[in-house]
Design an enzyme around this catalytic site. Structure first.
Site, short mmCIF file in Angstrom:
data_model
loop_
_atom_site.label_atom_id
_atom_site.label_comp_id
_atom_site.label_asym_id
_atom_site.label_seq_id
_atom_site.Cartn_x
_atom_site.Cartn_y
_atom_site.Cartn_z
N CYS A 15 -37.33 116.68 28.68
CA CYS A 15 -36.93 117.78 29.17
C CYS A 15 -37.93 118.26 30.66
CB CYS A 15 -36.53 118.99 28.44
SG CYS A 15 -35.83 118.18 26.92
N GLY A 391 -37.74 98.28 34.30
CA GLY A 391 -38.77 97.33 34.42
C GLY A 391 -39.76 97.71 35.40
#
Length: 630
Positions: A15, A391
């Protein structure tokens, strides 16, 4: 991979956090200001918000609720006889279960299933040293009323952002600069030094571009009390001898990857893979598919593409092949539920998309369509998933970029990525300078700034005894990428993803993997004569042959002439606005020349147009005070 009840809420708090400590203020009367700081990060946490207020501290939190909405609320407090300890936390601790068990054995009792509570109890047990025990991506702040101290902590690689701004009697802090700038005590001022940092692409540790603001350096703890502000480092890239053989190294990399992917797949909400068709994302997707197949689950995967890209693709020195065929090979072999997100040039050049991206990043990064497409990809993915694995960072960890192999880049007395970019365009320095307002060019002195930054970065590299020549130089280059280059990309990924409420995890940033591969000799990292040999060797058994043999290709960029035409049209509109403040930075005549071109401009010209439009939008949105005197 669903969690058991005992492991619930491992990642319920990716958050936004904010706060204000003022020892000469009664912050109980300043709740409106703290709420304004917190509200700026509604996109990071669209589901819930909370505030903790004490006489000299106020903490705010915006929450992206992934699971256990009722019990994972923040700020989270623990009452002691000497006063409350309050925590606001953003991130994930992938070893949460082990830490919880260890703390329980030490007598701690838990009332929720959240990793937030584990971090809070970890602080109660070990103080700021709890950071050393966390495996994950995180940024958190603890107000400890027992000694009236604030502790700010950031993860080792800098996946989660955290900024602070010193005031006469304390500090402001937030996950993003916008949270800090929302407080009336923070000035929206940018100096020449800020512009240098913005334009140089060197990512100076701690530099935040905004004058007076700093970024908590990855692997660092910042502590504030009535005596002042102090920083300490709990993690840095350390040099160690590597004694494993090639076979042992490849096996260990595979074991680490299997463990990292298993930990980061854990979720009670829909998750997916970001798939580019390159070795990095394909390896993660294949490993995830294999692990989830054992659970009877199918992996979702998403890829970004552009309208007409497959038919009109032209190889260049950066990108030799389009992504789509390789993406589809991986999706077919791994059996993923795949979706291509196909974007048009109109979407990529949309001024509102640019405005949204710049607001997300708080700065005009100047990456143009690559920023826009990343944001639009995340926005589309968020309609189907809440969590995605990426990735990102494999090239920095395993050595995948062209500058790792270019003799010019290796031997240059500067950052390798800057050396390679300059080598590709012999007139780069002249052309770059020509973009800027004539009176500003000399004062900027970007070459001097880069030179000083490079010297500072090299000084942080710890040499290995007896290591010389190419091996010693490649250690330096690896260190530069892992401590400078990668942080630009991680910041980009965090901001653009969280602007859509999507949590993106980066398995290749697991510090165990980073440490191990960093210390493997360059000869091992290239044992098959190619880039990222260790990653290829560790995952070739689960990948299609086409991907195993594919040459590194960077994040895609559209080749559609319509995109450049749209930029020129927007540039002409900017010129028609008269004395726009962007012309304090960019040269009006240069822009007029670029927009007058009837054909597709050079990539440099296009990048300059993107830089100018980004800067103009940033000035309109943030109204910075530009202090550009020499």
């Amino acid at each position: 991979m669903r969690r058991t009840d005992a492991a619930r809420d491992e990642e319920d708090d990716v958050c936004g956090i904010a706060g204000w400590v003022g020892f000469d203020h009664d912050l109980r009367t300043q709740t409106r200001a703290v709420d304004a700081m917190t509200q700026t990060m509604a996109c990071r946490g669209p589901d819930d918000e909370g505030t903790f207020v004490a006489p000299h501290a106020a903490l705010g939190h915006r929450r992206l609720a992934i699971i256990d909405v009722e019990h994972g609320r923040q700020p989270m407090t623990y009452e002691t006889p000497e006063g409350a300890v309050a925590l606001v936390y953003s991130g994930e601790a992938y070893n949460f279960t082990e830490l919880r068990a260890e703390l329980a054995a030490r007598g701690h009792r838990f009332v929720t299933d959240s990793d937030t509570e584990v971090v809070l109890h970890g602080y109660l047990e070990w103080g700021s040293a709890v950071a050393e025990r966390l495996n994950g991506m995180f940024a958190f702040a603890v107000w400890d009323a027992r000694d009236e101290s604030l502790t700010l902590v950031r993860d080792r690689m800098g996946v989660k952002p955290l900024y602070y701004y010193e005031t006469p009697d304390g500090v402001l802090f937030g996950s993003e600069p916008k949270a800090v700038l929302a407080n009336p005590l923070a000035r929206r001022r940018v100096t020449l030094d800020g512009l240098r940092e913005l334009f140089a692409f060197v990512k100076t540790p701690g530099h935040a571009v905004w004058d007076g603001m700093a970024e908590v350096v990855p692997g660092t703890v910042v502590t504030l009390d009535r005596r002042g502000l102090r920083t300490s480092t709990y993690w840095r890239l350390e040099t160690r001898p590597h004694t494993d053989s090639q076979e042992e190294t490849v096996e260990h990399v595979r074991a680490l990857l299997d463990d990292v992917v298993a930990r980061q797949l854990v979720s009670d909400v829909p998750r997916c893979m970001l798939l580019s068709g390159g070795l990095d994302s394909s390896a993660l997707t294949a490993l995830a598919a294999r692990q989830l197949a054992g659970q009877g689950e199918q992996v979702r995967s998403f890829a970004v593409d552009f309208v007409g890209q497959a038919d009109n693709f032209v190889p260049d020195e950066m990108r030799g092949t389009p992504d789509a065929p390789y993406v589809h090979d991986v999706a077919a072999l791994s059996g993923t539920e795949h979706r291509d997100i196909v974007l048009s040039s109109a979407e990529l050049a949309d001024p509102e998309v640019r405005r949204t991206v710049i607001t997300a990043r708080d700065l005009p990064a100047g990456l143009g369509d690559m920023d826009a497409s990343l944001y639009l990809l995340f926005k589309a993915v968020r309609q189907h998933s809440t969590v995605a694995l990426s990735g990102e960072s494999a090239d920095e960890v395993f050595g995948g970029y062209q500058q790792f192999f270019s003799p010019v880049a290796r031997e240059a007395d500067t950052f390798p990525w800057i050396a390679l970019r300059t080598a590709r365009r012999s007139d780069h320095d002249v052309a770059t300078a020509s973009m800027y307002e004539p009176g500003l060019r000399g004062r900027l002195d970007l070459q001097g700034y880069v030179k000083d930054s490079y010297r500072s970065a090299l000084a942080d590299v710890q040499p290995l005894e007896g290591e010389t020549g190419l091996e010693a130089r490649m250690r330096e280059i690896s260190h530069l990428h892992l401590t400078r280059f990668v942080r630009v990309l991680l910041d980009r990924k965090d901001r653009t993803s969280m602007a859509t409420g999507l949590e993106v995890r980066v398995p290749f940033c697991d510090h165990r993997l980073v440490e191990y591969v960093y210390n493997a000799p360059w000869a091992l990292k290239t044992y098959d004569g190619r880039e990222k040999s260790l990653l290829r060797g560790a995952t070739a058994d689960v990948l299609p042959h086409s991907v195993v043999e594919r040459v590194k290709s960077p994040y895609p960029s559209t080749q559609d002439p319509a995109y450049a035409a749209a930029l020129r049209a927007q540039g002409r509109e900017l010129l028609s606005q008269g004395d726009h403040a962007v012309f304090e930075i960019m040269d009006r005549d240069w822009l007029a020349h670029e927009v007058a071109l009837s054909d597709n401009p050079t990539m440099f010209g296009r990048a300059g147009l993107e830089r100018t439009l980004d800067l103009a939008t940033w000035i309109e949105e943030y109204a910075p005070t530009l202090d550009l005197a020499g």
